[in-house]
Design a protein around this motif. Sequence first.
Motif, PDB file in Angstrom:
ATOM      1  N   GLU A 139       0.840  -1.197   0.000  1.00 51.05           N
ATOM      2  CA  GLU A 139       0.000   0.000   0.000  1.00 51.05           C
ATOM      3  C   GLU A 139       0.881   1.255   0.000  1.00 51.05           C
ATOM      4  N   GLY A 140       0.593   2.169  -0.914  1.00 54.91           N
ATOM      5  CA  GLY A 140       1.304   3.439  -0.959  1.00 54.91           C
ATOM      6  C   GLY A 140       2.667   3.398  -1.623  1.00 54.91           C
ATOM      7  N   PHE A 141       3.031   2.273  -2.235  1.00 56.01           N
ATOM      8  CA  PHE A 141       4.333   2.185  -2.905  1.00 56.01           C
ATOM      9  C   PHE A 141       4.370   3.142  -4.090  1.00 56.01           C
ATOM     10  N   LYS A 142       5.441   3.927  -4.183  1.00 57.22           N
ATOM     11  CA  LYS A 142       5.611   4.890  -5.270  1.00 57.22           C
ATOM     12  C   LYS A 142       6.820   4.458  -6.096  1.00 57.22           C
ATOM     13  N   PRO A 143       6.584   3.787  -7.227  1.00 56.59           N
ATOM     14  CA  PRO A 143       7.708   3.250  -7.998  1.00 56.59           C
ATOM     15  C   PRO A 143       8.672   4.317  -8.501  1.00 56.59           C
ATOM     16  N   ALA A 144       8.171   5.459  -8.904  1.00 54.60           N
ATOM     17  CA  ALA A 144       9.060   6.510  -9.423  1.00 54.60           C
ATOM     18  C   ALA A 144       9.958   7.048  -8.315  1.00 54.60           C
ATOM     19  N   LYS A 145       9.401   7.237  -7.133  1.00 56.94           N
ATOM     20  CA  LYS A 145      10.201   7.721  -5.997  1.00 56.94           C
ATOM     21  C   LYS A 145      11.229   6.667  -5.586  1.00 56.94           C
ATOM     22  N   TRP A 146      10.798   5.394  -5.510  1.00 56.36           N
ATOM     23  CA  TRP A 146      11.727   4.325  -5.158  1.00 56.36           C
ATOM     24  C   TRP A 146      12.870   4.280  -6.165  1.00 56.36           C
ATOM     25  N   PHE A 147      12.535   4.382  -7.446  1.00 60.91           N
ATOM     26  CA  PHE A 147      13.547   4.339  -8.504  1.00 60.91           C
ATOM     27  C   PHE A 147      14.534   5.495  -8.349  1.00 60.91           C
ATOM     28  N   ALA A 148      14.031   6.705  -8.076  1.00 61.28           N
ATOM     29  CA  ALA A 148      14.906   7.871  -7.903  1.00 61.28           C
ATOM     30  C   ALA A 148      15.881   7.666  -6.753  1.00 61.28           C
TER      31      ALA A 148
END
Length: 189
Positions: A139-148
Amino acid sequence: MSPAASRPPVKPAAVLRKGVPPTSAAVLAASAEMKKTKLWRKLSRPGTVGFTDIFGMPSLDRADLVKRGAPSVMVNVISKEMEITKERFVHIVGLPRATVTRKIANKADLSADESERLVGLAKLIGQVQASVEEAGAPEGFKPAKWFAEWISQPLPALGGRRPEDLLDTADGRELVSKLLAQMYSGAYA
């Protein structure tokens, strides 16, 4: 002179909208332009950037998308999704900051080379998003933020280099894609 040669060139969007007698090439061009516009509109909605759409897109369609040029505003959209500054984003993908700023102000599309870099980065984020969704996204995972965040860390698999230092070239993006796939499969060391 043939009748077709004496007519002024028809803009693709005019073919389907204004009843201009279409040629098959003009219809295909208009259809492709409308498809591109629809896709970028979908991808640029705040909070709903469809990175998996770009990742899952057939290579020929992605190549056509690149050749037609990405809207320059996508630089702002993707950097916002990554939660990084526009300046860091253009540095990571190797785009000239002044050129991108000018194109955004003029609402101009990026060149094919610039678009290839932007689409290539979006594809990598889509790869992360697709992998996490397949594994059961928290829940709430942000792939773009994680990638950055991930690309800013030195990695042993890259000899201590950061993935972001490789994202300005096609070969570098391919290497990063392979690392992401290895992480997903559990083969990452």
